[in-house]
Motif scaffolding. Structure first.
Motif, PDB file in Angstrom:
ATOM      1  N   PHE A  23       0.830  -1.209   0.000  1.00 46.95           N
ATOM      2  CA  PHE A  23       0.000   0.000   0.000  1.00 46.95           C
ATOM      3  C   PHE A  23       0.868   1.264   0.000  1.00 46.95           C
ATOM      4  O   PHE A  23       0.343   2.375   0.015  1.00 46.95           O
ATOM      5  N   GLN A  24       2.197   1.081   0.004  1.00 43.11           N
ATOM      6  CA  GLN A  24       3.080   2.258   0.082  1.00 43.11           C
ATOM      7  C   GLN A  24       3.566   2.653  -1.320  1.00 43.11           C
ATOM      8  O   GLN A  24       3.311   1.957  -2.298  1.00 43.11           O
ATOM      9  N   TYR A  25       4.273   3.786  -1.381  1.00 38.27           N
ATOM     10  CA  TYR A  25       4.748   4.349  -2.656  1.00 38.27           C
ATOM     11  C   TYR A  25       5.204   3.289  -3.647  1.00 38.27           C
ATOM     12  O   TYR A  25       6.111   2.505  -3.351  1.00 38.27           O
ATOM     13  N   PRO A  26       4.637   3.281  -4.830  1.00 37.06           N
ATOM     14  CA  PRO A  26       5.259   2.488  -5.903  1.00 37.06           C
ATOM     15  C   PRO A  26       6.464   3.272  -6.425  1.00 37.06           C
ATOM     16  O   PRO A  26       6.626   4.449  -6.071  1.00 37.06           O
ATOM     17  N   SER A  28      -1.070   6.205  -8.654  1.00 36.64           N
ATOM     18  CA  SER A  28      -1.857   5.494  -7.640  1.00 36.64           C
ATOM     19  C   SER A  28      -1.699   3.982  -7.817  1.00 36.64           C
ATOM     20  O   SER A  28      -1.929   3.429  -8.887  1.00 36.64           O
ATOM     21  N   PRO A  55      -3.203   1.104  -6.309  1.00 39.49           N
ATOM     22  CA  PRO A  55      -4.277   0.123  -6.538  1.00 39.49           C
ATOM     23  C   PRO A  55      -4.607   0.010  -8.033  1.00 39.49           C
ATOM     24  O   PRO A  55      -4.742  -1.104  -8.553  1.00 39.49           O
ATOM     25  N   ILE A  66      -1.172   4.803   3.722  1.00 41.75           N
ATOM     26  CA  ILE A  66      -1.391   4.456   2.316  1.00 41.75           C
ATOM     27  C   ILE A  66      -0.645   5.444   1.415  1.00 41.75           C
ATOM     28  O   ILE A  66      -1.257   6.094   0.544  1.00 41.75           O
ATOM     29  N   GLY A 103       1.004   4.892  -1.099  1.00 42.92           N
ATOM     30  CA  GLY A 103       0.891   4.517  -2.503  1.00 42.92           C
ATOM     31  C   GLY A 103      -0.457   4.796  -3.138  1.00 42.92           C
ATOM     32  O   GLY A 103      -0.615   4.626  -4.344  1.00 42.92           O
ATOM     33  N   PHE A 104      -1.442   5.226  -2.332  1.00 49.10           N
ATOM     34  CA  PHE A 104      -2.773   5.471  -2.914  1.00 49.10           C
ATOM     35  C   PHE A 104      -2.838   6.824  -3.609  1.00 49.10           C
ATOM     36  O   PHE A 104      -3.635   7.034  -4.498  1.00 49.10           O
ATOM     37  N   ARG A 105      -2.031   7.765  -3.146  1.00 45.94           N
ATOM     38  CA  ARG A 105      -1.963   9.102  -3.740  1.00 45.94           C
ATOM     39  C   ARG A 105      -3.305   9.829  -3.666  1.00 45.94           C
ATOM     40  O   ARG A 105      -3.862  10.238  -4.698  1.00 45.94           O
TER      41      ARG A 105
END
Lengths: 368, 368
Positions: free
Chosen positions: A54-57, A255, A257, B225, B227-229
């Motif tokens: 769920f963290q930064y890609p 984002s 997801p 989260i 990575g959700f931005r």
């Protein structure tokens, strides 16, 4: 920039929704068909992923997603940047072109997808328009005549929104040559590449090995997920580092997801999914055009994408006329003048509804 | 811009992962705790949503999400723009400040969150640094002395990354006054506002009714989260139309799956969730600082956020020293010089691991 420029299509969708009668909505380019099954599966799997996931890609996009894209496009993965839709991919290309070139001119085709024009102005560039012919095709000789060393970028969209024109190999080759001659960047937006109705009509600008070509694309239309905002640019090696830096400083990363869902869908979706939607749209276009024929309307049959432009005598393509058509005919389209002067007499209809034929019959009754 | 500026933290995370020994990772600011249950629930519900719900959200963000944010922040919904994380919210504020003001200077605090500095350069602005004191607090008198009519924006981050300083009501009031005096934009990045360890130490810049204040925030840290931005800006009424236009022309819209998940989580997550994580982090900070005390290290105890800066005699905060610490002590931190000259002798440790105390003991053994 002035007041918040609420896109005309939002206004018209609201207007149609609030109308006192049944209205066939052909305003937006929002697909009405199902996304790939694997898209929902990929998102469902992500729901219960580990919190690390769920963290930064990576800023430039998930490594596996870039690899899948690179393999399909036959390019080095380092040239691929995953963006927040084709919109950001185009923004990055245009901003980089203006920054890395001495000139501040951006060549656009009229009719134009309005974002290109407004984005040019946001970036402090000067838009110059080259008129398309009656069928929406661009004449490379006209582009050549307009281009100069002031030209930083040439932005084209094929298959085209709004005209449905598709630029073939020869046109693309000439556009690449012009870009190279003036050291400009050809930005080739190919977001409708899964929707071509004439076999072999389409050629990607990636077919030409040129340091002056950026190809942008997205999964928004091909997977029916305009709201997921997963797109990409394939940028020239000489520009990609700067573009990655700009992407990072504007958005940090995309984002995650949505990227996971698209990655799974890209891997698992059979060719039949895309073929089925293409065929369905072609049938809708056939039915819509046949009814326009019956109505005696002038129209452009699209070679690609999913819009039909039509012209009704004495009924110009203004916002006021579009609203009147909603109220009096029960059909909502887009005013042609939103795409530039050359289509000010036209209306654009998106065949993103199973009721396209019914809409055309309503138009025939209204204008007939 | 030059070569692609791969953030130091990516490099160090890789370096730590490839080390020949066990390493406690305190490099990134990626939360290691669970997101709210309702976040996963909201995403799971979205998986089976109607295809309409997979299409473009409003450019400025889902209406319900903006309403929830506006209600919590006590502002008019029209001032809220949902962005691709706090990163884009800051980008929009800084770009708008530079465009709408005559000056091209942006005041930043040293130590600085590196994105602010690089983003200023990307936008063609001139960064001017005001040094923080030993505890990371900014002296408003120094900001006042540095500010002029050339100042387009003052960008501050409280609770602060990397120092952990929290600016209270008085400091914020003075910063607002300075911004108003020079018609600059105070950009108050409050992304760590759920992580304050001294009751009442924190004051949001929204507490001041000023047309010169933009507050930026995100759910990245508070909901674990990154990575959700999903972030947002609360912008002054006089600027919000231009900012919405810029957001639209850069990104079109944000990613919808993430917005739906955050909306559900925002509505359904009890205060205990945030309180539990705050307490857990406070305990980790206590343990880490106690071990640093035992090691005789100099350090700054954070009032907020989740970073501890520490200094070890004769061990400057360079990339080379950070790598050596990974190899020889089994602890990965960030070099202080990545945040500016003023912290070149320091290292930053993020307490985003349950092994913070163990890491501090390793540091004590290594330096002791």
């Amino acid at each position: 920039m002035g007041d918040y420029d609420r896109p005309v299509f939002f206004h018209l969708m609201e207007y149609a929704a609030n109308a006192d009668r049944d209205v066939v909505d052909m305003v937006s380019g929002n697909p009405d068909w199902e996304p790939p099954e694997a898209l929902r599966e990929g998102l469902a799997a992500y729901v219960s992923a580990d919190v690390d996931t769920f963290q930064y890609p990576p800023s430039e996009g998930l490594a596996e997603l870039r690899a899948e894209i690179a393999a399909r496009r036959g390019v080095d993965r380092e040239r691929v940047v995953v963006t927040n839709g084709a919109g950001e991919a185009n923004y990055l290309a245009m901003a980089e072109a203006l920054e890395s070139q001495p000139g501040d001119e951006i060549l656009l085709v009229d009719p134009v997808y309005p974002y290109y024009h407004k984005r040019t102005e946001l970036l402090g560039g000067t838009p110059t328009f080259v008129a398309a012919d009656a069928d929406g095709r661009v004449d490379p000789a006209a582009v050549r005549a307009a281009a100069s060393d002031e030209t930083a970028a040439i932005v084209v969209n094929s298959p085209n929104n709004p005209t449905g024109a598709v630029y073939g190999r020869e046109t693309k080759q000439e556009l690449v040559d012009i870009a190279e001659r003036h050291d400009a960047l050809l930005v080739s937006d190919e977001v409708y590449d899964h929707f071509v109705y004439e076999p072999d009509a389409f050629e990607s600008a990636l077919a030409f090995d040129s340091a002056n070509v950026a190809v942008t694309n997205a999964f928004s239309k091909s997977m029916a997920i305009t709201g997921f905002r997963v797109g990409y640019g394939v940028y020239p090696e000489r520009l990609v580092d700067d573009i990655r830096t700009r992407h990072m400083l504007v958005n940090v990363a995309g984002s995650r997801p949505a990227q996971h869902a698209v990655l799974h869908a890209l891997r698992e979706t059979p060719a039949e999914y895309y073929e089925r939607n293409r065929s369905m749209l072609e049938e809708r276009i056939d039915a819509f055009c046949a009814a326009l024929d019956a109505a005696g309307a002038e129209y452009t049959r699209p070679q690609g994408a999913f819009y039909v432009m039509a012209r009704f005598d004495g009924y110009p393509g203004t916002l006021a006329h579009t609203e009147r058509l909603i109220d009096e005919a029960g059909v909502a389209g887009m005013p042609g003048d939103a795409f530039g002067e050359s289509r000010a007499e036209w209306l654009r209809f998106a065949v993103v509804t199973p009721r396209a034929e019914e809409a055309a019959e309503r138009l025939a009754n209204y204008f007939g």
